[in-house]
Design a protein around this motif. Structure first.
Motif, PDB file in Angstrom:
ATOM      1  N   SER A 112       0.811  -1.217   0.000  1.00  0.00           N
ATOM      2  CA  SER A 112       0.000   0.000   0.000  1.00  0.00           C
ATOM      3  C   SER A 112       0.846   1.269   0.000  1.00  0.00           C
ATOM      4  CB  SER A 112      -0.936   0.005   1.218  1.00  0.00           C
ATOM      5  OG  SER A 112      -0.203  -0.108   2.426  1.00  0.00           O
ATOM      6  N   ILE A 170     -10.945   6.390  -1.168  1.00  0.00           N
ATOM      7  CA  ILE A 170     -11.461   5.096  -1.633  1.00  0.00           C
ATOM      8  C   ILE A 170     -11.330   4.996  -3.144  1.00  0.00           C
ATOM      9  CG2 ILE A 170     -13.549   3.706  -1.885  1.00  0.00           C
ATOM     10  CD1 ILE A 170     -14.447   4.824   0.849  1.00  0.00           C
ATOM     11  N   PRO A 183     -10.364   0.142   0.399  1.00  0.00           N
ATOM     12  CA  PRO A 183     -10.347  -0.293   1.805  1.00  0.00           C
ATOM     13  C   PRO A 183     -11.245  -1.498   2.057  1.00  0.00           C
ATOM     14  CG  PRO A 183     -10.685   2.082   1.636  1.00  0.00           C
ATOM     15  CD  PRO A 183     -10.834   1.532   0.257  1.00  0.00           C
ATOM     16  N   VAL A 186     -14.159   1.009   6.791  1.00  0.00           N
ATOM     17  CA  VAL A 186     -14.081   2.433   7.103  1.00  0.00           C
ATOM     18  C   VAL A 186     -14.853   2.672   8.400  1.00  0.00           C
ATOM     19  CG1 VAL A 186     -14.707   4.768   6.364  1.00  0.00           C
ATOM     20  CG2 VAL A 186     -13.932   3.092   4.674  1.00  0.00           C
ATOM     21  N   VAL A 215      -9.374   4.627   8.296  1.00  0.00           N
ATOM     22  CA  VAL A 215      -9.672   3.842   7.093  1.00  0.00           C
ATOM     23  C   VAL A 215      -8.678   2.688   7.047  1.00  0.00           C
ATOM     24  CG1 VAL A 215      -9.942   3.871   4.582  1.00  0.00           C
ATOM     25  CG2 VAL A 215     -10.511   5.915   5.929  1.00  0.00           C
ATOM     26  N   TRP A 217      -7.054  -0.744   5.125  1.00  0.00           N
ATOM     27  CA  TRP A 217      -6.789  -1.483   3.891  1.00  0.00           C
ATOM     28  C   TRP A 217      -6.172  -2.845   4.234  1.00  0.00           C
ATOM     29  CZ3 TRP A 217      -6.492   3.786   4.069  1.00  0.00           C
ATOM     30  CH2 TRP A 217      -7.061   4.506   3.022  1.00  0.00           C
TER      31      TRP A 217
END
Length: 258
Positions: A112, A170, A183, A186, A215, A217
């Motif tokens: 990420s 997003i 994600p 959230v 948020v 991921w």
């Protein structure tokens, strides 16, 4: 920093910390190394869990140079490695040459940190980078899909995003399916099994206020979770946040995957 220069600094020990915010225009990757006898099961595990473990390169048994980074050496070009034996960390190393085996198969997994560059370019601030922190990572109550010996909970990374920019974040990260994509969650961390957001399992906590939303991921540390849970004899990974930096720019990667 030029990725070749960065890898050289890592190789010589001059750079030995996390790579968040470093070489930000270049694709970074998580690492998982397993003996050949477990390689198919791991490949199947990644295939069944593509958001957690999006594979971007596989090195054949004994090979140390990635096609994504000319002249690289997977044994020494990551700042810190974790060695797991039967589900427990047996040692932390800055290089693997002394323990390298010809049957080791290396998997590079999308990270990420790649989409962080896109978020910053589009005006989405990232507090952990501003504060020079490693991103916070948590073990969740979500489970991966098992493959052979490999299973375990999903690990996520968390970034506080300004409330008015959550949808923008997003949309931007959804463009990077090979880097964990959009994600997984959230808002309320307790909904995914995180009881104390201030105590990440990996990385460093980044505080947030009422004007920000946490948020989450899916994260390439998930293979470490699988290594612990599955207790196979030997797995080598990167230390969380200490990535392999490739020569491929984010733009080149997106163009080649489109």
């Amino acid at each position: 920093m030029n990725p070749r220069d960065l890898r050289e600094k890592i190789r010589t020990g001059e750079f030995n910390t996390h790579t968040s915010g470093v070489g930000s225009n270049y694709v970074q990757a998580n690492l998982a190394i397993v003996p050949k006898e477990y390689a198919f099961d791991f490949l199947l595990f990644a295939n069944r869990n593509p958001k957690s473990c999006p594979i971007i390169d596989v090195l054949e048994p004994g090979v140390v140079e990635s096609a994504l980074a000319a002249g690289s050496d997977i044994r020494s070009d990551i700042p810190l490695y974790f060695v797991y034996e039967n589900g427990k960390i047996s040692e932390k190393r800055h290089e693997l040459k002394e323990i390298w085996r010809d049957d080791f198969v290396s998997f590079l997994i999308g990270c990420s940190f790649t989409f962080e560059s896109a978020l910053l370019k589009e005006g989405v601030p990232l507090k952990h980078i501003e504060q020079n922190k490693n991103v916070a990572m948590y073990i969740t109550n979500r489970q991966t899909k098992q493959a052979g010996e490999f299973s375990g909970p999903v690990v996520v990374s968390m970034r506080p995003i300004k409330n008015e920019l959550v949808q923008k974040a997003i949309d931007i990260t959804a463009q990077f399916p090979n880097m964990h994509g959009s994600p997984i969650h959230v808002g309320d961390p307790k909904e995914i099994g995180i009881d104390d957001i201030s105590k990440p399992d990996f990385g460093e906590f980044t505080e947030y206020g009422e004007e920000e939303t946490p948020v989450f991921w899916e994260c390439g540390v998930t293979p470490q979770s699988a290594a612990i849970h599955s207790q196979i004899p030997l797995v080598i990974t990167h230390a969380p946040g200490h990535m392999f930096v490739t020569d491929v720019t984010n733009e080149e990667f997106l163009r080649n995957r489109s």
